[in-house]
Design an enzyme around this catalytic site. Structure first.
Site, short mmCIF file in Angstrom:
data_model
loop_
_atom_site.label_atom_id
_atom_site.label_comp_id
_atom_site.label_asym_id
_atom_site.label_seq_id
_atom_site.Cartn_x
_atom_site.Cartn_y
_atom_site.Cartn_z
N ALA A 13 0.82 -1.21 0.00
CA ALA A 13 0.00 0.00 0.00
C ALA A 13 0.85 1.26 0.00
CB ALA A 13 -0.94 0.00 1.20
N ASN B 36 -5.95 3.49 10.53
CA ASN B 36 -5.20 2.37 11.08
C ASN B 36 -5.10 2.42 12.60
OD1 ASN B 36 -3.69 4.55 9.64
ND2 ASN B 36 -2.02 3.84 10.95
N CYS C 212 7.77 5.85 18.54
CA CYS C 212 9.18 6.06 18.81
C CYS C 212 9.82 6.79 17.65
CB CYS C 212 9.87 4.71 18.98
SG CYS C 212 10.58 4.49 20.58
C1 LIG Z 1 -0.24 -0.75 6.61
C2 LIG Z 1 -0.77 0.48 5.95
C3 LIG Z 1 -0.11 1.05 4.85
C4 LIG Z 1 1.19 0.50 4.31
O1 LIG Z 1 1.00 -0.72 3.68
P1 LIG Z 1 2.28 -1.58 3.20
O2 LIG Z 1 1.70 -2.64 2.35
O3 LIG Z 1 2.88 -2.11 4.46
O4 LIG Z 1 3.19 -0.68 2.47
C5 LIG Z 1 -0.67 2.15 4.26
N1 LIG Z 1 -1.82 2.68 4.71
C6 LIG Z 1 -2.48 2.18 5.78
C7 LIG Z 1 -3.73 2.81 6.23
C8 LIG Z 1 -1.97 1.07 6.43
O5 LIG Z 1 -2.60 0.59 7.49
#
Ligand SMILES: *Cc1c(COP(=O)(O)O)cnc(C)c1O
Length: 406
Positions: free
Chosen positions: A74, A154, A330
């Protein structure tokens, strides 16, 4: 204490479903082909597997398989959407609107775009974590080319009103992008129904493998284009060069198929566990606050503040047994309070006293029972040792206390 380990950090990453692993294994051994090898059966097998996975992924979100661009995750999909739209539509305008509570992948990509001559508006959120739709509409100018609002947060699980946001973008003729990483596979997500033109998501937050994700790019009405951020062999309709991660993509497809079949029952079961966790802690402890709009929230997330208890310290009381995240991040030099919680109006203290519980497909009843006890005991223990808690219990107005400087 028994050496049990309870995983309540599913928003950081989910375990891979064993059924997903099973589908991937042949693509490491018997079927090792490159999906771009057109001249032999190994290549054809790989290409066929990718085509099938593309259908499974497209099916989950109800789009055309041709609208799925596979990426490494993502983060890459967010970057491709934001920077790719900025480059492609720059002549139309240079203004992007997003929100202060977005994931770092969006915030940092936007900051890079500002360095490249873009203008970015970072919308505030209300105390419940939702953006203000009037503020969004007021922020749109004739220079605005893109609005980027995440589907679900998230840290808090708060779900934004995507349908209303889509209607505003449609009215003003602005493209809408959404980081839907935390929502896809867990709640119904249909970008076309709500007017989303670009959408990022990833396999490892929905019981698939790490290192593979996707960007949905709308192909018709309007036909959206993004400038490639990776130059090379012209894979993925020229938008993302690089050899496809065939086993990962196969696993992503299987994870999407399972999610489509099982998300409703998973969500129902897990939301009951989440609600029980929250309710038990609220009942057993004083001064407990649940963060985020309770009516617009992911079913598996609880973000809870335990006033006058420092979250990182609280975690130390049980982190041999329970994995979760605190409301502190952190950085190299210090412990910073979560910028998401700060944007929701929590003070530094309350942000530092927050924990994020993210449950998942494999969370059990018994694990939640254990967690409730561990948290309640941990909070009581920390408060027993805390002079601030003692003052609070004695009725001292802590806001008015003048602390001496050291
Ligand atoms: C985990 C996350 C990402 C990053 O995804 P990756 O596949 O680890 O690069 C981006 N946006 C949100 C909202 C996420 O929870």
């Amino acid at each position: 204490m028994s050496q049990r380990l309870i995983y309540l950090d599913n928003n950081a990453t989910t375990p891979v479903d064993p059924r997903v692993v099973d589908t991937m294994i042949p693509y490491f051994y018997d079927k090792p082909g490159n999906a771009a090898s057109r001249s032999h059966p190994f290549g054809w097998m790989a290409e066929e597997a990718v085509d099938y996975a593309r259908e499974q992924v497209a099916n989950l979100i109800d789009v055309d398989p041709k609208e799925i661009i596979f990426t490494s995750g993502a983060t890459e999909a967010d970057n491709l959407a934001l920077k790719g739209v900025f480059e492609m539509y720059r002549r139309k305008g240079n203004h992007i609107i997003t929100a202060k509570t977005e994931h770092k992948a969006v915030i940092d990509a936007c900051q890079k775009i500002e360095k490249l001559g873009g203008e970015v508006t970072y919308l505030d959120v209300k105390d419940d974590g939702l953006i203000d739709l009037d503020e969004l509409e007021k922020a749109i100018t004739d220079k605005t080319i893109l609005v980027s609002i995440m589907w679900a947060n998230n840290e808090t699980g708060v779900i934004q009103p995507m349908k209303e946001i889509g209607a505003i973008c449609e009215k003003h003729g602005v493209l809408l992008m959404s980081d839907a990483t935390q929502a896809v596979g867990k709640v119904p997500v249909h970008p076309k129904e709500v007017g989303i033109h670009l959408m990022a998501f990833t396999a490892h937050k929905m019981y698939g493998p790490k290192g593979v994700g996707a960007l949905f790019v709308n192909r018709k009405k309007p036909r959206v284009k993004v400038t490639a951020q990776m130059d090379g062999g012209g894979h993925e309709r020229g938008m993302r060069s690089g050899t496809l991660n065939v086993p990962g993509i196969v696993g992503f497809g299987k994870a999407a198929e399972l999610a489509k079949k099982e998300m409703a029952q998973d969500a129902e079961r897990v939301s009951k566990l989440r609600d029980r966790l929250e309710q038990s802690l609220v009942d057993r402890l004083e001064e407990v606050y649940v963060n985020g709009n309770p009516n617009s929230r992911m079913p598996h997330v609880a973000n809870i503040s335990f006033k006058h208890v420092e979250g990182e310290g609280l975690m130390m009381t049980f982190n041999q047994n329970i994995a979760l995240s605190s409301g502190s991040a952190c950085t190299s030099a210090s412990l910073e309070p979560s910028y998401v919680l700060i944007a929701m109006g929590l003070g530094d203290d309350l942000a530092h006293s927050s924990l994020r519980f993210s449950l998942g497909r494999f969370t059990t009843d018994e694990e939640i029972d254990f967690t409730i006890d561990a948290i309640a005991n941990g909070v009581n223990h920390m408060r027993d040792l805390s002079p601030i808690w003692e003052m609070y219990k004695e009725g001292v107005d802590l806001e008015s206390v003048e602390w001496s400087e050291h």
